[in-house]
Design a protein around this motif. Structure first.
Motif, PDB file in Angstrom:
ATOM      1  N   PHE A  77       8.888   4.157   6.923  1.00  0.00           N
ATOM      2  CA  PHE A  77       7.998   4.789   5.873  1.00  0.00           C
ATOM      3  C   PHE A  77       7.753   6.087   6.411  1.00  0.00           C
ATOM      4  CE2 PHE A  77       7.085   0.269   5.034  1.00  0.00           C
ATOM      5  CZ  PHE A  77       7.817   0.157   3.665  1.00  0.00           C
ATOM      6  N   PRO A  78       8.667   6.981   6.826  1.00  0.00           N
ATOM      7  CA  PRO A  78       8.240   8.322   7.482  1.00  0.00           C
ATOM      8  C   PRO A  78       7.398   9.263   6.684  1.00  0.00           C
ATOM      9  CG  PRO A  78      10.613   8.107   6.627  1.00  0.00           C
ATOM     10  CD  PRO A  78      10.223   6.746   6.252  1.00  0.00           C
ATOM     11  N   SER A  79       7.618   9.377   5.376  1.00  0.00           N
ATOM     12  CA  SER A  79       6.729   9.945   4.670  1.00  0.00           C
ATOM     13  C   SER A  79       5.173   9.529   4.431  1.00  0.00           C
ATOM     14  CB  SER A  79       7.158  10.150   3.214  1.00  0.00           C
ATOM     15  OG  SER A  79       7.157   9.114   2.306  1.00  0.00           O
ATOM     16  N   ALA A  80       4.755   8.211   4.897  1.00  0.00           N
ATOM     17  CA  ALA A  80       3.545   7.610   4.741  1.00  0.00           C
ATOM     18  C   ALA A  80       2.716   8.110   6.098  1.00  0.00           C
ATOM     19  CB  ALA A  80       3.701   6.068   4.549  1.00  0.00           C
ATOM     20  N   ARG A  81       1.534   8.173   5.864  1.00  0.00           N
ATOM     21  CA  ARG A  81       0.606   8.866   6.759  1.00  0.00           C
ATOM     22  C   ARG A  81      -0.226   7.327   7.201  1.00  0.00           C
ATOM     23  NH1 ARG A  81      -4.224  12.867   6.623  1.00  0.00           N
ATOM     24  NH2 ARG A  81      -4.829  12.645   8.699  1.00  0.00           N
ATOM     25  N   LEU A 111       0.797  -1.188   0.027  1.00  0.00           N
ATOM     26  CA  LEU A 111       0.065   0.120   0.043  1.00  0.00           C
ATOM     27  C   LEU A 111       0.950   1.259   0.089  1.00  0.00           C
ATOM     28  CD1 LEU A 111      -3.014  -0.863   2.413  1.00  0.00           C
ATOM     29  CD2 LEU A 111      -2.932  -1.108  -0.165  1.00  0.00           C
ATOM     30  N   VAL A 112       1.985   1.260   0.910  1.00  0.00           N
ATOM     31  CA  VAL A 112       3.110   2.175   0.585  1.00  0.00           C
ATOM     32  C   VAL A 112       3.451   2.624  -0.661  1.00  0.00           C
ATOM     33  CG1 VAL A 112       5.068   3.211   1.610  1.00  0.00           C
ATOM     34  CG2 VAL A 112       3.597   2.019   3.325  1.00  0.00           C
ATOM     35  N   GLN A 113       3.853   1.445  -1.209  1.00  0.00           N
ATOM     36  CA  GLN A 113       4.443   1.447  -2.781  1.00  0.00           C
ATOM     37  C   GLN A 113       3.374   2.071  -3.655  1.00  0.00           C
ATOM     38  OE1 GLN A 113       7.751   1.276  -3.286  1.00  0.00           O
ATOM     39  NE2 GLN A 113       7.947   1.092  -0.991  1.00  0.00           N
ATOM     40  N   THR A 114       2.293   1.765  -3.380  1.00  0.00           N
ATOM     41  CA  THR A 114       0.961   2.280  -4.447  1.00  0.00           C
ATOM     42  C   THR A 114       0.813   3.741  -4.155  1.00  0.00           C
ATOM     43  OG1 THR A 114      -0.525   1.294  -3.122  1.00  0.00           O
ATOM     44  CG2 THR A 114       0.182  -0.236  -4.714  1.00  0.00           C
ATOM     45  N   ARG A 115       1.528   4.282  -3.269  1.00  0.00           N
ATOM     46  CA  ARG A 115       1.203   5.826  -2.912  1.00  0.00           C
ATOM     47  C   ARG A 115       0.030   6.330  -2.384  1.00  0.00           C
ATOM     48  NH1 ARG A 115       6.489   7.130  -4.029  1.00  0.00           N
ATOM     49  NH2 ARG A 115       7.465   6.737  -6.106  1.00  0.00           N
TER      50      ARG A 115
END
Length: 151
Positions: A107-111, A81-85
């Motif tokens: 994944f610090p930029s993911a929420r 899910l992180v990779q699919t942005r």
């Protein structure tokens, strides 16, 4: 008279207006256990996400953890899910929430938002999942917060 009737019957009709929905650029994703959105714990989260999508046209999607319901297995699905942005990743269930605890720092930029047992950090919020109505409203508000409302 027959020629007029045949001409009228065979006259090409205009194409109907497309019925596809124009979505906003944002996507909110839900990671669930094997029960998917039919799981009673996931139902209010998914319902709230759909309400938020109707109000804002933010895309919503979900992914079930397939196979063993372990944190290690759920981490793989969370990473996808992180990779699919996904702009916002919500989790519900023991294994998905455990995966957030284990991998959010990578994944610090993911929420992330965990509905259930998790620890809040700089990129992880936690919602108390004891009341289904509160959970539904929280999920709706999270999705509507991604994009301004559309007329």
């Amino acid at each position: 008279m027959v020629a007029v009737l045949v001409g009228w019957a065979l006259w090409p009709q205009p194409d109907p207006e497309p019925r596809q929905r124009a979505y906003a650029a944002q996507t909110a994703c839900l990671l669930t256990g094997a029960g998917g959105v039919a799981d009673p714990v996931a139902q209010p989260v998914w319902a709230g996400m759909q309400e938020g999508s109707l109000a804002t046209r933010v895309k919503v999607q979900y992914l079930e953890v397939d196979g063993a319901q372990t944190v290690a297995n759920a981490e793989t699905f969370l990473a996808s899910l992180v990779q699919t942005r996904c702009d916002l990743i919500l989790t519900v269930g023991e294994a998905p929430s455990g995966a957030v605890r284990a991998t959010a720092a990578r994944f610090p930029s993911a929420r992330f938002v965990a509905f259930g047992p998790a620890e809040a950090t700089s990129n992880v919020s936690v919602v108390d999942s004891s009341d289904p109505e509160t959970v539904r409203r929280s999920a709706r508000d999270l999705v509507t917060g991604l994009s301004p409302a559309v007329d």
